[in-house]
Design a protein around this motif. Structure first.
Motif, PDB file in Angstrom:
ATOM      1  N   SER A 118      14.323 -40.471 -57.279  1.00  0.00           N
ATOM      2  CA  SER A 118      15.045 -41.614 -58.445  1.00  0.00           C
ATOM      3  C   SER A 118      15.056 -40.762 -59.749  1.00  0.00           C
ATOM      4  O   SER A 118      13.938 -40.345 -59.909  1.00  0.00           O
ATOM      5  CB  SER A 118      14.590 -42.629 -58.247  1.00  0.00           C
ATOM      6  N   LYS A 146       5.066 -46.981 -62.306  1.00  0.00           N
ATOM      7  CA  LYS A 146       5.467 -46.720 -63.714  1.00  0.00           C
ATOM      8  C   LYS A 146       5.882 -47.335 -64.724  1.00  0.00           C
ATOM      9  O   LYS A 146       5.526 -46.750 -65.938  1.00  0.00           O
ATOM     10  CB  LYS A 146       7.039 -46.270 -63.294  1.00  0.00           C
ATOM     11  N   GLY A 175       9.720 -50.544 -55.984  1.00  0.00           N
ATOM     12  CA  GLY A 175       8.938 -49.325 -55.779  1.00  0.00           C
ATOM     13  C   GLY A 175       9.424 -48.838 -54.319  1.00  0.00           C
ATOM     14  O   GLY A 175       8.897 -49.900 -53.390  1.00  0.00           O
ATOM     15  N   SER A 221      14.782 -46.355 -63.003  1.00  0.00           N
ATOM     16  CA  SER A 221      13.481 -45.689 -61.966  1.00  0.00           C
ATOM     17  C   SER A 221      13.128 -44.002 -61.846  1.00  0.00           C
ATOM     18  O   SER A 221      13.307 -43.551 -61.004  1.00  0.00           O
ATOM     19  CB  SER A 221      13.532 -45.619 -60.240  1.00  0.00           C
ATOM     20  N   LYS A 244       9.423 -54.083 -61.632  1.00  0.00           N
ATOM     21  CA  LYS A 244      10.173 -52.529 -61.011  1.00  0.00           C
ATOM     22  C   LYS A 244       9.963 -53.012 -59.945  1.00  0.00           C
ATOM     23  O   LYS A 244       8.755 -53.543 -59.104  1.00  0.00           O
ATOM     24  CB  LYS A 244       8.519 -51.885 -62.176  1.00  0.00           C
ATOM     25  N   SER A 297       7.063 -46.192 -57.446  1.00  0.00           N
ATOM     26  CA  SER A 297       7.305 -46.227 -58.691  1.00  0.00           C
ATOM     27  C   SER A 297       6.974 -47.829 -59.376  1.00  0.00           C
ATOM     28  O   SER A 297       7.255 -47.974 -60.462  1.00  0.00           O
ATOM     29  CB  SER A 297       9.059 -46.597 -58.518  1.00  0.00           C
ATOM     30  N   ASN A 353      12.087 -40.708 -62.809  1.00  0.00           N
ATOM     31  CA  ASN A 353      11.407 -39.818 -62.264  1.00  0.00           C
ATOM     32  C   ASN A 353      11.436 -38.139 -63.148  1.00  0.00           C
ATOM     33  O   ASN A 353       9.872 -38.304 -64.099  1.00  0.00           O
ATOM     34  CB  ASN A 353      11.135 -39.289 -60.323  1.00  0.00           C
ATOM     35  N   SER A 400       5.384 -40.863 -62.492  1.00  0.00           N
ATOM     36  CA  SER A 400       6.447 -42.128 -61.853  1.00  0.00           C
ATOM     37  C   SER A 400       5.703 -41.773 -60.555  1.00  0.00           C
ATOM     38  O   SER A 400       6.803 -43.096 -60.017  1.00  0.00           O
ATOM     39  CB  SER A 400       7.277 -40.549 -61.775  1.00  0.00           C
TER      40      SER A 400
END
Length: 254
Positions: free
Chosen positions: A95, A61, A227, A118, A225, A58, A120, A161
């Motif tokens: 997510s 993103k 992941g 987060s 972010k 993620s 998607n 994503s």
């Protein structure tokens, strides 16, 4: 709340990087790859497998967000614009914002859904709105081209994503570069990354908290972010500012 052992390890590793980097101490990490940059001076504080193209989960993103911010700047999107949710977007697991095809969602809510939750599904909605052919793969091609233009030479995208895909890869140096560009190019949007909660439409009371564990440590962290996938392990693109000094880093494989 961080309950699992893997998440505790991510928190420990990430906070160590953030704190020791601001103190200019010698440090190492058990992450598979990492890159730490003193944003204020441009000094590279650490590089471990920094140019290896790895599954970013993620954290990728951030590229979708960068392109959404650009679209808002040039008028292709507005914050109050409501976007439709396709069957494809609704089909995402992991997510999500729990969107459905009856929804018409404000762009501003989608941005928070991506940054804080987060989501998607939110990424797919944005991708289809900006894609030249209305599909997420079409947007992924744009992502790859734009990344190259920004100097991210070890990044290729298959979706918006970070959903696992063989040709969806980023390096930690590229992710750190992308983070710095977000901070520099979109200061009006960057504060969203420090928001700790987003309760979209009251749909999922258990999914309202920002996944970035550094935000609650009072070390000056304000982004960016997390992941996680089984293939990638746990990772984080983070940033912290103390006084006039900012450190930006990316790590993965924990």
């Amino acid at each position: 709340m961080i309950a699992s052992r893997p998440l505790r390890r991510l928190l420990a590793a990430a906070s160590t990087l953030a704190v020791l980097a601001t103190q200019a101490g010698a440090f190492d990490t058990s992450a598979r790859a990492a890159f730490v940059l003193d944003y204020t001076t441009g000094t590279v504080l650490m590089a471990k497998n920094a140019d290896e193209a790895l599954p970013p989960a993620s954290m990728s993103k951030l590229m979708t967000l960068y392109m959404a911010f650009e679209a808002i700047h040039d008028g292709r999107l507005t914050l109050d614009e409501r976007l439709p949710v396709s069957e494809h977007a609704m089909s995402y697991g992991g997510s999500t914002m729990f969107l459905n095809t009856q929804d018409r969602v404000r762009v501003e809510d989608l941005l928070r859904g991506i940054i804080v939750l987060s989501g998607n599904d939110a990424c797919a909605v944005i991708a289809e709105a900006l894609s030249p052919n209305g599909t997420e793969p079409g947007f992924a091609e744009l992502m790859t081209r734009r990344a190259q233009q920004l100097g991210m030479t070890n990044s290729t995208f298959a979706n918006a994503s970070g959903w696992p895909a063989a040709n969806h890869r980023m390096s930690m140096r590229d992710l750190t570069l992308l983070a710095t560009r977000i901070i520099e190019d979109f200061p009006e949007f960057y504060p969203i990354f420090a928001e700790k909660q987003f309760a979209f439409d009251g749909r999922a009371p258990s999914n309202v908290n920002n996944r970035n564990p550094l935000l609650r440590l009072n070390i000056g962290a304000d982004g960016l972010k997390t992941g996680h996938t089984a293939e990638a392990g746990y990772g984080l693109v983070g940033s912290a500012k103390q006084g006039e000094r900012r450190v930006v880093f990316a790590m993965t494989g924990l």
